[in-house]
Design an enzyme around this catalytic site. Structure first.
Site, PDB file in Angstrom:
ATOM      1  N   HIS A  86       0.999  -1.365   0.113  1.00  0.00           N
ATOM      2  CA  HIS A  86      -0.135  -0.287  -0.153  1.00  0.00           C
ATOM      3  C   HIS A  86       0.747   1.279   0.452  1.00  0.00           C
ATOM      4  O   HIS A  86       0.074   2.041   0.138  1.00  0.00           O
ATOM      5  CB  HIS A  86      -1.202   0.628   1.506  1.00  0.00           C
TER       6      HIS A  86
HETATM    7  C1  UD1 Z   1      -1.644   6.172   4.659  1.00  0.00           C
HETATM    8  C2  UD1 Z   1      -0.658   6.851   5.633  1.00  0.00           C
HETATM    9  C3  UD1 Z   1       0.373   5.355   6.022  1.00  0.00           C
HETATM   10  C4  UD1 Z   1      -0.588   4.276   6.492  1.00  0.00           C
HETATM   11  C5  UD1 Z   1      -1.868   3.782   5.424  1.00  0.00           C
HETATM   12  C6  UD1 Z   1      -1.986   2.600   6.706  1.00  0.00           C
HETATM   13  C7  UD1 Z   1      -0.852   9.263   5.050  1.00  0.00           C
HETATM   14  C8  UD1 Z   1       0.389   9.860   3.923  1.00  0.00           C
HETATM   15  N1  UD1 Z   1      -0.207   7.137   4.687  1.00  0.00           N
HETATM   16  O1  UD1 Z   1      -1.808   5.859   4.039  1.00  0.00           O
HETATM   17  O2  UD1 Z   1       1.902   5.949   6.503  1.00  0.00           O
HETATM   18  O3  UD1 Z   1       0.237   3.284   6.388  1.00  0.00           O
HETATM   19  O4  UD1 Z   1      -2.857   5.234   5.781  1.00  0.00           O
HETATM   20  O5  UD1 Z   1      -2.876   2.054   5.555  1.00  0.00           O
HETATM   21  O6  UD1 Z   1      -1.184   8.731   5.623  1.00  0.00           O
HETATM   22  N2  UD1 Z   1      -8.905   5.452   0.620  1.00  0.00           N
HETATM   23  C9  UD1 Z   1     -10.284   4.485   0.450  1.00  0.00           C
HETATM   24  N3  UD1 Z   1     -11.044   3.999   1.489  1.00  0.00           N
HETATM   25  C10 UD1 Z   1     -10.593   4.561   2.632  1.00  0.00           C
HETATM   26  C11 UD1 Z   1      -9.687   4.833   2.584  1.00  0.00           C
HETATM   27  C12 UD1 Z   1      -8.536   5.613   1.627  1.00  0.00           C
HETATM   28  O7  UD1 Z   1     -10.712   3.665  -0.863  1.00  0.00           O
HETATM   29  O8  UD1 Z   1     -11.370   3.716   3.594  1.00  0.00           O
HETATM   30  C13 UD1 Z   1      -8.092   5.090  -0.973  1.00  0.00           C
HETATM   31  C14 UD1 Z   1      -8.835   6.932  -1.826  1.00  0.00           C
HETATM   32  O9  UD1 Z   1      -8.138   6.174  -2.979  1.00  0.00           O
HETATM   33  C15 UD1 Z   1      -7.359   7.388  -0.835  1.00  0.00           C
HETATM   34  C16 UD1 Z   1      -6.319   6.226  -0.766  1.00  0.00           C
HETATM   35  O10 UD1 Z   1      -6.931   5.274  -0.184  1.00  0.00           O
HETATM   36  O11 UD1 Z   1      -6.901   8.370  -1.909  1.00  0.00           O
HETATM   37  C17 UD1 Z   1      -5.325   6.627  -0.177  1.00  0.00           C
HETATM   38  O12 UD1 Z   1      -5.429   6.737   1.230  1.00  0.00           O
HETATM   39  P1  UD1 Z   1      -4.492   7.797   2.542  1.00  0.00           P
HETATM   40  O13 UD1 Z   1      -5.361   7.516   3.592  1.00  0.00           O
HETATM   41  O14 UD1 Z   1      -4.870   8.883   1.530  1.00  0.00           O
HETATM   42  O15 UD1 Z   1      -3.264   6.913   2.367  1.00  0.00           O
HETATM   43  P2  UD1 Z   1      -2.706   5.795   2.715  1.00  0.00           P
HETATM   44  O16 UD1 Z   1      -2.600   4.883   1.501  1.00  0.00           O
HETATM   45  O17 UD1 Z   1      -4.229   5.392   3.258  1.00  0.00           O
HETATM   46  N1  UDP Z   2      -3.967  -5.378   9.133  1.00  0.00           N
HETATM   47  C1  UDP Z   2      -5.062  -5.477   9.990  1.00  0.00           C
HETATM   48  N2  UDP Z   2      -5.916  -6.180   7.917  1.00  0.00           N
HETATM   49  C2  UDP Z   2      -5.182  -6.480   6.854  1.00  0.00           C
HETATM   50  C3  UDP Z   2      -3.760  -6.055   6.219  1.00  0.00           C
HETATM   51  C4  UDP Z   2      -3.362  -5.356   8.313  1.00  0.00           C
HETATM   52  O1  UDP Z   2      -6.014  -6.174  10.389  1.00  0.00           O
HETATM   53  O2  UDP Z   2      -6.384  -6.492   5.831  1.00  0.00           O
HETATM   54  C5  UDP Z   2      -2.963  -4.779  10.100  1.00  0.00           C
HETATM   55  C6  UDP Z   2      -1.800  -5.678  10.290  1.00  0.00           C
HETATM   56  O3  UDP Z   2      -1.914  -6.212  11.419  1.00  0.00           O
HETATM   57  C7  UDP Z   2      -1.156  -4.491  10.945  1.00  0.00           C
HETATM   58  C8  UDP Z   2      -1.463  -2.852  10.786  1.00  0.00           C
HETATM   59  O4  UDP Z   2      -2.702  -2.964   9.603  1.00  0.00           O
HETATM   60  O5  UDP Z   2      -1.420  -4.010  12.041  1.00  0.00           O
HETATM   61  C9  UDP Z   2      -0.656  -2.511   9.419  1.00  0.00           C
HETATM   62  O6  UDP Z   2      -1.124  -1.414   9.425  1.00  0.00           O
HETATM   63  P1  UDP Z   2      -0.899  -0.762   7.925  1.00  0.00           P
HETATM   64  O7  UDP Z   2      -0.424  -1.898   7.121  1.00  0.00           O
HETATM   65  O8  UDP Z   2      -2.210  -0.460   7.127  1.00  0.00           O
HETATM   66  O9  UDP Z   2      -0.343  -0.066   8.170  1.00  0.00           O
HETATM   67  P2  UDP Z   2       1.578   0.815   8.434  1.00  0.00           P
HETATM   68  O10 UDP Z   2       1.540   0.137   9.521  1.00  0.00           O
HETATM   69  O11 UDP Z   2       2.773   0.643   7.133  1.00  0.00           O
HETATM   70  O12 UDP Z   2       1.539   2.322   8.950  1.00  0.00           O
END
Ligand code: UD1
Ligand code: UDP
Length: 359
Positions: free
Chosen positions: A201
């Site tokens: 992601h």
């Molecule tokens: C964010 C964090 C990242 C973290 C991740 C955890 C930032 C800059 N990044 O990344 O550090 O590891 O969360 O998962 O804050 N979207 C949906 N549904 C949702 C949320 C997001 O469809 O509920 C889609 C949208 O198209 C959105 C994209 O995901 O534009 C990215 O979401 P965003 O919250 O901006 O960043 P993440 O990639 O989720």
């Molecule tokens: N996780 C989850 N379901 C999923 C993928 C991840 O519950 O389908 C949990 C995972 O066990 C960990 C956390 O989400 O505790 C990690 O989050 P993510 O990878 O979104 O973000 P990051 O840690 O990279 O910021």
């Protein structure tokens, strides 16, 4: 004390769960959800599963470019902080919700405690690195998950009110460990030690076609069954670049929706190998003693690499494939990122430092 926790993204719900319990024993705890993540499987499911109370505020900010999303969060968080006047704000990790929460609080002169302070990838092209460096430099209390994190802060001149407390995500995992079940594997058509669990992601991988394609090619060309619970961001890029055919023709890669915590961590525990660019997933793999292949150039959890349980391969198809077959731990796991008392240490550190900050 009146303490406000600002959260917004999946890993932050997991990190706040043990703290919510601990803070509420002795303090008034306000939960502010920015709404950065809003899909049921990325947000509400964790509140239900981990018994986190409904947020006091959901700011429903949703998605947007970095500036757009962070800017709207800043305005909405400021409004709540002005109304609620907390004594202290806690922010978690390195997302845009972390940065917005910290900035809004700092400008209102509300002390900030940063959970997961001091982590560094030393790659300022990562949005998360920008968020965590700025957050650390405007925080007052630093709750570090590892000695490495405290050393990173010291190098930047941050030495006061720094506590190595461990990682609340690992405490959360320990809290649900009894519920993890091998029997769940049959729902996914896999057996113990016979599949790869993969997550992708990170912006650097999802927003660059060549990188995402190389990772998917590597997964499609490996001999094992691959379970790939997809973040919506990655699903969007796969659709945009028409990579579904590559996945469908492989026959071994099974796309899943994002999973709840217990299902996902059960799959982590029994996997042969984990392939990921997630921070949380790397350290959970290490906790379970499952070899991890990280599709990034660097990691904040360097102990996992030093001990040989994790290899950094970037988005290079050959390197990923080679690592999946060859990653072998060089030593036992030398650090324990967390135990059952991380949240308690955090609350004690905050209480002590808050007195000092007031005097
Ligand atoms: C964010 C964090 C990242 C973290 C991740 C955890 C930032 C800059 N990044 O990344 O550090 O590891 O969360 O998962 O804050 N979207 C949906 N549904 C949702 C949320 C997001 O469809 O509920 C889609 C949208 O198209 C959105 C994209 O995901 O534009 C990215 O979401 P965003 O919250 O901006 O960043 P993440 O990639 O989720
Ligand atoms: N996780 C989850 N379901 C999923 C993928 C991840 O519950 O389908 C949990 C995972 O066990 C960990 C956390 O989400 O505790 C990690 O989050 P993510 O990878 O979104 O973000 P990051 O840690 O990279 O910021």
């Amino acid at each position: 004390m009146k303490i406000a926790s600002i959260i917004g993204a999946r890993p932050q719900f997991i990190k706040v769960a043990p703290l919510q319990n601990e803070i509420s024993k002795r303090h008034d705890h306000l939960l502010i959800h920015t709404g950065q993540h809003y899909d049921y499987e990325l947000s509400k499911v964790f509140f239900e599963e981990l018994s986190i109370p409904d947020p006091d505020y959901n700011l429903e900010i949703g998605s947007g470019s970095h500036a757009n999303q962070t800017g709207r969060m800043l305005m909405a968080i400021e409004e709540v902080l002005l109304k609620e006047k907390p004594d202290l704000v806690i922010v978690y990790g390195d997302t845009n919700s972390t940065l917005a929460g910290a900035l809004a609080a700092a400008k209102l002169l509300i002390p900030i405690a940063h959970v997961e302070a001091g982590l560094r990838s030393f790659n300022m092209k990562m949005p998360e690195e920008i968020n965590r460096v700025i957050t650390d430099h405007i925080s007052s209390i630093f709750l570090c998950p590892s000695n490495t994190a405290a050393q990173n802060l010291a190098r930047e001149g941050i030495v006061n009110r720094v506590h190595v407390v461990g990682d609340t995500m690992i405490q959360c995992l320990i809290g649900v460990e009894k519920k993890l079940s091998k029997s769940l594997l049959q729902n996914f058509g896999v057996t113990e030690n016979n599949y790869i669990l993969a997550t992708i992601h990170r912006q650097e991988n999802t927003d660059v076609k060549e990188r995402l394609e190389a990772i998917i090619r590597a997964l499609s060309n490996c001999k094992l069954e691959v379970l790939l619970p997809l973040h919506p961001r990655t699903a969007k890029s796969i659709r945009l670049w028409g990579l579904e055919d590559l996945i469908n023709s492989s026959g071994n890669v099974k796309i899943l929706p994002p999973l709840n915590f217990i299902a996902f961590t059960s799959l982590e525990k029994y996997a042969r190998t984990i392939v990921t660019d997630s921070g949380g997933v790397q350290k959970e793999a290490y906790y379970f003693g499952v070899p991890c292949v990280t599709v990034r150039e660097e990691t904040e959890w360097i102990e996992t690499v030093r001990d040989g349980w994790n290899v950094l391969v970037g988005a290079d198809e050959e390197k990923i494939l080679h690592a999946i077959c060859s990653v072998r731990p060089r030593s036992s796991r030398t650090v324990q990122y967390g135990d059952g008392n991380v949240a308690q240490r955090i609350v004690e550190s905050i209480e002590k430092d808050f007195e000092e900050l007031r005097s």
